[in-house]
Write an enzyme that holds these catalytic residues in place. Structure first.
Site, PDB file in Angstrom:
ATOM      1  N   ASP A 102      66.292  35.698  49.317  1.00  0.00           N
ATOM      2  CA  ASP A 102      66.410  34.233  49.264  1.00  0.00           C
ATOM      3  C   ASP A 102      67.654  33.767  50.016  1.00  0.00           C
ATOM      4  OD1 ASP A 102      64.198  34.203  47.646  1.00  0.00           O
ATOM      5  OD2 ASP A 102      65.364  34.103  45.776  1.00  0.00           O
TER       6      ASP A 102
HETATM    7  N1  URA Z   1      63.918  38.306  43.938  1.00  0.00           N
HETATM    8  C1  URA Z   1      64.394  37.041  44.022  1.00  0.00           C
HETATM    9  O1  URA Z   1      64.224  36.236  43.123  1.00  0.00           O
HETATM   10  N2  URA Z   1      65.078  36.710  45.124  1.00  0.00           N
HETATM   11  C2  URA Z   1      65.324  37.575  46.139  1.00  0.00           C
HETATM   12  O2  URA Z   1      65.970  37.203  47.126  1.00  0.00           O
HETATM   13  C3  URA Z   1      64.822  38.877  46.023  1.00  0.00           C
HETATM   14  C4  URA Z   1      64.119  39.221  44.898  1.00  0.00           C
END
Ligand code: URA
Length: 233
Positions: A102
């Site tokens: 993310d």
């Molecule tokens: N799970 C999430 O919620 N965000 C990420 O970036 C990776 C795994």
């Protein structure tokens, strides 16, 4: 392969730059200047640029400690991408991030131009582990660990079994083998907790080099590449 494509890949040039150099007489094939940019190479010819031999372009494997604030994409009209953090000579090699973190997440990101390796590393069939360090703004009670590990409903999908190592009420490691959208955040939300900070520390047999500050990157060593290949074979 066409000569201009070969020269571009081997010398880290754009196709246009390679054509300009070829037309300028900077490239020789088996000792003779070659100005035909579209000349077909059978393989095995000695190609030189400015007198220096060029070898077939290999794949590049980069470990980045992704910082928060940039997106895992090769281009984006509005956001800074992880590829934007690389210098021009690497950006020319058609690199892409293997999977996504993310925008607000940090940590281990593999960046490569090896499509076959990326495909395998992300294939659900390979079940390559992804380990995350989590800091939580709502606590994770002990009685929720087992529930998380067995699988939780994150909105029409029940997650596969995973591993949880609780550090204290507000921090933990979680290792999952899937990569659904916002998966870890949604899993913690499903048990009444909340992720405040997420950093990936391992992926497909590769461990984050903790000496890399956020935003820094380095090429993988041969052992690390072998470790990934063993994990996803
Ligand atoms: N799970 C999430 O919620 N965000 C990420 O970036 C990776 C795994």
């Amino acid at each position: 392969m066409r000569l201009d494509k070969f020269v571009a890949g081997a010398a880290g040039l754009t196709r246009g730059e390679a054509r300009t150099r070829i037309r300028a007489g900077a490239v020789t094939v088996d000792g003779r200047a070659e100005s035909d940019t579209g000349r077909s190479l059978a393989g095995g010819e000695a190609v030189c640029l400015d007198g220096r031999p060029l070898s077939a372009p290999g794949y590049v494997y980069i470990m980045m400690n992704k910082p928060a604030g940039c997106v895992c994409a090769t281009e984006d009209k509005r956001e800074k991408t992880v590829i934007d953090l690389l210098p021009p000579e690497l950006r020319r090699l058609r690199l892409f991030p293997v999977g996504r973190l993310d925008k607000d997440a940090e940590g281990l990101l593999l960046i490569t131009n090896d499509g076959a390796l990326a495909h395998k590393a992300l294939s659900p069939k390979k079940r390559a582990g992804k380990k995350y360090f989590l800091r939580l703004s709502l606590p994770l009670p002990d009685d929720k660990i087992d529930i998380l590990e067995k699988g939780v409903d994150i909105g029409g999908y029940v997650t596969k079994p995973c591993g949880v190592e609780k550090i204290d009420d507000f921090s933990a490691y979680i290792t999952v083998t899937e990569g659904k959208f916002h998966q870890v955040k949604r899993m913690l939300a499903a048990v009444g907790s909340r992720v405040e900070y997420l950093r990936r520390v391992a992926f497909a047999g590769l461990e984050l080099d903790e000496s890399l500050k956020t935003g820094q990157y380095r090429e993988l060593c041969t052992k690390e590449i072998e470790k990934i290949l063993l994990t996803i074979q």
